[in-house]
Design an enzyme around this catalytic site. Structure first.
Site, PDB file in Angstrom:
ATOM      1  CB  SER A 143      -0.727   0.214   1.174  1.00 35.79           C
ATOM      2  OG  SER A 143      -2.063   0.822   1.134  1.00 35.79           O
ATOM      3  CD  GLU A 161     -17.406   6.334 -10.014  1.00 36.31           C
ATOM      4  OE1 GLU A 161     -17.381   6.277 -11.026  1.00 36.31           O
ATOM      5  OE2 GLU A 161     -17.671   5.662  -8.898  1.00 36.31           O
ATOM      6  CG  HIS A 185      -5.589  -0.346  -1.286  1.00 34.01           C
ATOM      7  ND1 HIS A 185      -6.156  -1.608  -0.441  1.00 34.01           N
ATOM      8  CD2 HIS A 185      -4.345   0.687  -0.405  1.00 34.01           C
ATOM      9  CE1 HIS A 185      -5.707  -0.860   0.766  1.00 34.01           C
ATOM     10  NE2 HIS A 185      -4.010   0.118   0.583  1.00 34.01           N
TER      11      HIS A 185
END
Length: 287
Positions: A143, A161, A185
Site C-alpha cells: 500500500s 469516477e 488498492h
C-alpha cells in the site's frame, strides 16, 4: 538498468476487514501467500527482516501483525523499527538494523510519512546503496509502502469516477524505482482516474496499478513478475497522440488518446526498459 542488484516487492495492500470501516483502525494485513514470496526472496526462514510501520497511524499494532504473520511462516529473526521522526531515522540502533537486514518491509498507511521521516536520512542513503549494490537485498512495501518506492509518488487523490485535472496530488518518494508511478488498492478504490492523471503529468513514466493481494517482484530495476491473486494494470503513455494535461485549468475533465494499457495476472512478466509484456504458457503458472 543492469547496475541494480537488489529486489523490490511492491504490494497492492489488503486490509483486514475484522475491525471497523475507519481506515485509521483497519490493520493492514497481507496474505501469507504474498509474504511467503518476500521471505523466499530475502533468503528463507533465517532472513533478517526489519518491518518499518512508519506510514501507519497505529504502528505498534501493525508491527505486532507483521511479527505474527512472519512467525507463522517460520521466520523468527523479525524486528519492528518504529520510526516516527527524522531523528528516529538517525539513531545508531536504527542504522545498524538497516545495515544488517536481508529485507526491509514498509507497511501501509500514509506514504507521505515515509518520505517525511525517512527521505534524505542516513537510513534512506543506506537503503538506496544496498538496493543498488547487493544481490539478494529486498525492499518490500504494501500500500503506502509500495507507493513510496518511486520518485514521483502519488500522495493523494480523488474523485473515483472522473478523469479531472487536479484530482491527483504528487510528492517526492524514496526513488528506488524512478521509472514507475505506483498506485495501490487499485481496483477496490477505483483509482484508474488518478493514476491516469499521474501518467498524463509524467508521460515518460510507467504507471502501475496494483490490486489488493497482488504484487510485483522487480529484479535488477527492470524485470517484473506478477504475484498474488489479483490483477495489475500497466499504463504506458509513451505513445500518446493527445494529452491536454498541461493546458487545462484545475477541475476540467481531461483527455488522453492512445494510452497503452496492459492487464497482467499471476506469473506474467513486464520489462520496464523495453515496455514489453511476456506471458507464461497457460499450463505453467508462477507458483
Amino acid at each position: 538498468m543492469s547496475m541494480i542488484k537488489g529486489t523490490l516487492i511492491p504490494i497492492g495492500g489488503n486490509e483486514d476487514k475484522g475491525i471497523v470501516e475507519n481506515e485509521m483502525y483497519t490493520l493492514d494485513f497481507i496474505d501469507e501467500g504474498i509474504l511467503a514470496y518476500v521471505v523466499e526472496e530475502a533468503g528463507g526462514h533465517d532472513a533478517k527482516i526489519v518491518v518499518i510501520p512508519t506510514a501507519s497511524s497505529i504502528p505498534v499494532e501493525i508491527g505486532k501483525n507483521y511479527l505474527t504473520a512472519f512467525n507463522t511462516l517460520g521466520c523468527n529473526n523479525v524486528t519492528i523499527l518504529d520510526i516516527r521522526s527524522q531523528e528516529d531515522a538517525e539513531k545508531e540502533d536504527a542504522i545498524a538494523l538497516i545495515k544488517n537486514a536481508d529485507c526491509v518491509m514498509f507497511s501501509g498507511g500514509n506514504q507521505s510519512k515515509i518520505t517525511n521521516f525517512i527521505g534524505t536520512t542516513t537510513i534512506h542513503t543506506i537503503l538506496l546503496d544496498r538496493y543498488k549494490n547487493e544481490t539478494g537485498f529486498v525492499i518490500a512495501g504494501t500500500s503506502a509502502g509500495a507507493m513510496a518506492m518511486t520518485h514521483e509518488m502519488i500522495s493523494g487523490g480523488s474523485p473515483k469516477e472522473a478523469f479531472i485535472k487536479g484530482a491527483v496530488s504528487m510528492y517526492k518518494g524514496l526513488g528506488f524505482i524512478p521509472e514507475l508511478i505506483i498506485d495501490t488498492h487499485f481496483i477496490r478504490r477505483g483509482r484508474f482516474g488518478r493514476q491516469s492523471e499521474a501518467v498524463a503529468k509524467f508521460p515518460n513514466l510507467i504507471g502501475i496499478g496494483l490490486a489488493e493481494d497482488t504484487g510485483l517482484i522487480i529484479k535488477n530495476g527492470n524485470n517484473c513478475t506478477v504475484i498474488g491473486s489479483g490483477m495489475i494494470i500497466v499504463f504506458d503513455g509513451s505513445k500518446l497522440t493527445h494529452n491536454n494535461e498541461k493546458v487545462l485549468d484545475e477541475g476540467t475533465p481531461m483527455t488522453m488518446a492512445n494510452l497503452r494499457v496492459h492487464v497482467l495476472s499471476n506469473g506474467d512478466m513486464y520489462d520496464i526498459q523495453n515496455r514489453s509484456v511476456s506471458v507464461l504458457p497457460i499450463e505453467s503458472p508462477f507458483i
